[in-house]
Design an enzyme around this catalytic site. Sequence first.
Site, PDB file in Angstrom:
ATOM      1  N   LYS A  27       0.823  -1.204   0.000  1.00 47.01           N
ATOM      2  CA  LYS A  27       0.000   0.000   0.000  1.00 47.01           C
ATOM      3  C   LYS A  27       0.860   1.258   0.000  1.00 47.01           C
ATOM      4  CE  LYS A  27      -3.063   0.557   3.425  1.00 47.01           C
ATOM      5  NZ  LYS A  27      -3.302   1.850   4.143  1.00 47.01           N
ATOM      6  N   GLY A 100      -5.482   7.754   5.624  1.00 40.76           N
ATOM      7  CA  GLY A 100      -4.608   8.733   6.237  1.00 40.76           C
ATOM      8  C   GLY A 100      -3.360   8.976   5.415  1.00 40.76           C
ATOM      9  N   ARG A 128      -8.992  11.543  12.947  1.00 41.35           N
ATOM     10  CA  ARG A 128      -7.535  11.402  13.072  1.00 41.35           C
ATOM     11  C   ARG A 128      -6.840  12.761  12.976  1.00 41.35           C
ATOM     12  NH1 ARG A 128      -5.666   6.567   9.223  1.00 41.35           N
ATOM     13  NH2 ARG A 128      -3.738   6.889  10.406  1.00 41.35           N
ATOM     14  N   SER A 173       7.536   9.129  12.207  1.00 41.40           N
ATOM     15  CA  SER A 173       6.395   9.084  11.288  1.00 41.40           C
ATOM     16  C   SER A 173       6.873   9.176   9.847  1.00 41.40           C
ATOM     17  CB  SER A 173       5.408  10.219  11.572  1.00 41.40           C
ATOM     18  OG  SER A 173       4.406  10.268  10.568  1.00 41.40           O
ATOM     19  N   GLN A 175       4.930   9.145   7.370  1.00 49.26           N
ATOM     20  CA  GLN A 175       3.986   9.999   6.641  1.00 49.26           C
ATOM     21  C   GLN A 175       4.384  11.464   6.741  1.00 49.26           C
ATOM     22  OE1 GLN A 175       0.030   9.077   8.004  1.00 49.26           O
ATOM     23  NE2 GLN A 175       0.000   7.082   6.993  1.00 49.26           N
ATOM     24  N   ASP A 325       2.011  -0.994  11.893  1.00 49.85           N
ATOM     25  CA  ASP A 325       0.706  -1.436  11.409  1.00 49.85           C
ATOM     26  C   ASP A 325       0.425  -2.894  11.744  1.00 49.85           C
ATOM     27  OD1 ASP A 325      -0.135   0.977  10.302  1.00 49.85           O
ATOM     28  OD2 ASP A 325       0.915   0.603   8.431  1.00 49.85           O
ATOM     29  N   LYS A 352      -4.297   5.712  15.160  1.00 47.93           N
ATOM     30  CA  LYS A 352      -4.465   5.079  13.858  1.00 47.93           C
ATOM     31  C   LYS A 352      -5.944   5.156  13.456  1.00 47.93           C
ATOM     32  CE  LYS A 352      -0.354   3.698  12.510  1.00 47.93           C
ATOM     33  NZ  LYS A 352       0.174   4.036  11.173  1.00 47.93           N
TER      34      LYS A 352
END
Length: 443
Positions: A27, A100, A128, A173, A175, A325, A352
Amino acid sequence: MPHPAPRPFSIAARGPLAGRITVPGDKSISHRALMLGALAVGTSRITGLLEGEDVLATAAALRGMGATIIREDDGAWVVDGVGVGGLLQPESALEMGNSGTSTRLLMGLVATHPITTTFTGDASLSKRPMGRVIEPLAQMGADITASPGGRLPLMVRGIAPAVRIDYRLPVASAQVKSAVLLAGLNTPGITRVIEPVPTRDHSERMLAGFGADLTVEETGGERIIAIRGEAELQPQQITVPGDPSSAAFWAVAASIVPESDIVIANVGLNPTRAGLFTVLRAMGADIEEIDRRTVGGEPVADLRVRHAALSAIEVPHDLAPSMIDEYPILFVAAALAEGRTVARGAEELRVKESDRIAVMATALRAAGARIEEFEDGLTIEGRGGAPLAGNAHAASHLDHRIAMAMTVAGLAAIAPITIDDIAPVATSYPAFFGTLDQLTGQA
């Protein structure tokens, strides 16, 4: 965005798992392949793309900003990019569904383009917090108006030229790191991200593959990632490996169900993502790597997993970023192991798709596990291979990984475990239940 009608699902022990399977494309890599393809000058081709709802939300958003993205009959995806700096003003809000990753990374992309973009999402995503991404992007000059608590819906008014920054991540993080690097692509000068704790490095690998001027140095135990802006990305041919987060569910299922013997083909084993397999092996899992190879710059292997007696361990805190995850399915493995597993150092689980610490504690307790909950994780008294009692209901809280983890728990339960809603599984693994039937001989 309204959520589909709930789909309850009940499952109890079905016997051993057997067979050879593939899992959906990674993903994280799928999102990034689409985004960088959309910013390249020319045509990129992507095979093995995950076609879950989260990745499709990314594709739709990029189409809305001018990229041409088409799925061909053979399953490959073709992306004609607009070039760095070429994103267009979308005509409507970008609907992110439950993703997210889409939201945070696309916020970085649009923050350094002279466009105004509104992000919306479903009920779960709208809870979130986005503040950790808003902070560095605002330092670069973007004007971001969010709902209370730094949540969606939010509006990003991008700026070009933006201000380059040196940004030290306050929390581990990938992200946030990726959002800043993507913003740096269209920012004059060199944007730097300092990582006190390493996180998954898919963005760095793929940015370099597309031709970005990017360097990674290690100084004083920290990683410093630097990207030179105003880049011109070159189109690529991308092969997406199988998602290790999806493979994790079957690796645990085969480990805890007696007489199981499966092969999971083409699994990405990027060291920043493979922490769960390290932990499972430390617990005694029988996981064999077959035909280890490199595909598209990422390490890949087929994994043969056979049932094994698992023993409790104290999970090293420094592995948390490489398996964040996978904690829900690790909790399931721990519930079936011999002894007391301590899995802490994972505060990130609280924010999450759901509060994965509280939700998994509640669900596993209901199924017969003994759990102690902490702010940063769980301590689990395992059953030494004895099955869970089951006869329980588990709330997924619109979280795909909770639904899949408790499905695997049901495979090691005497009486059924009923998950209130498995519809969210489609966000990352649309074929999950078909694969379950295949492995348990019910296809």
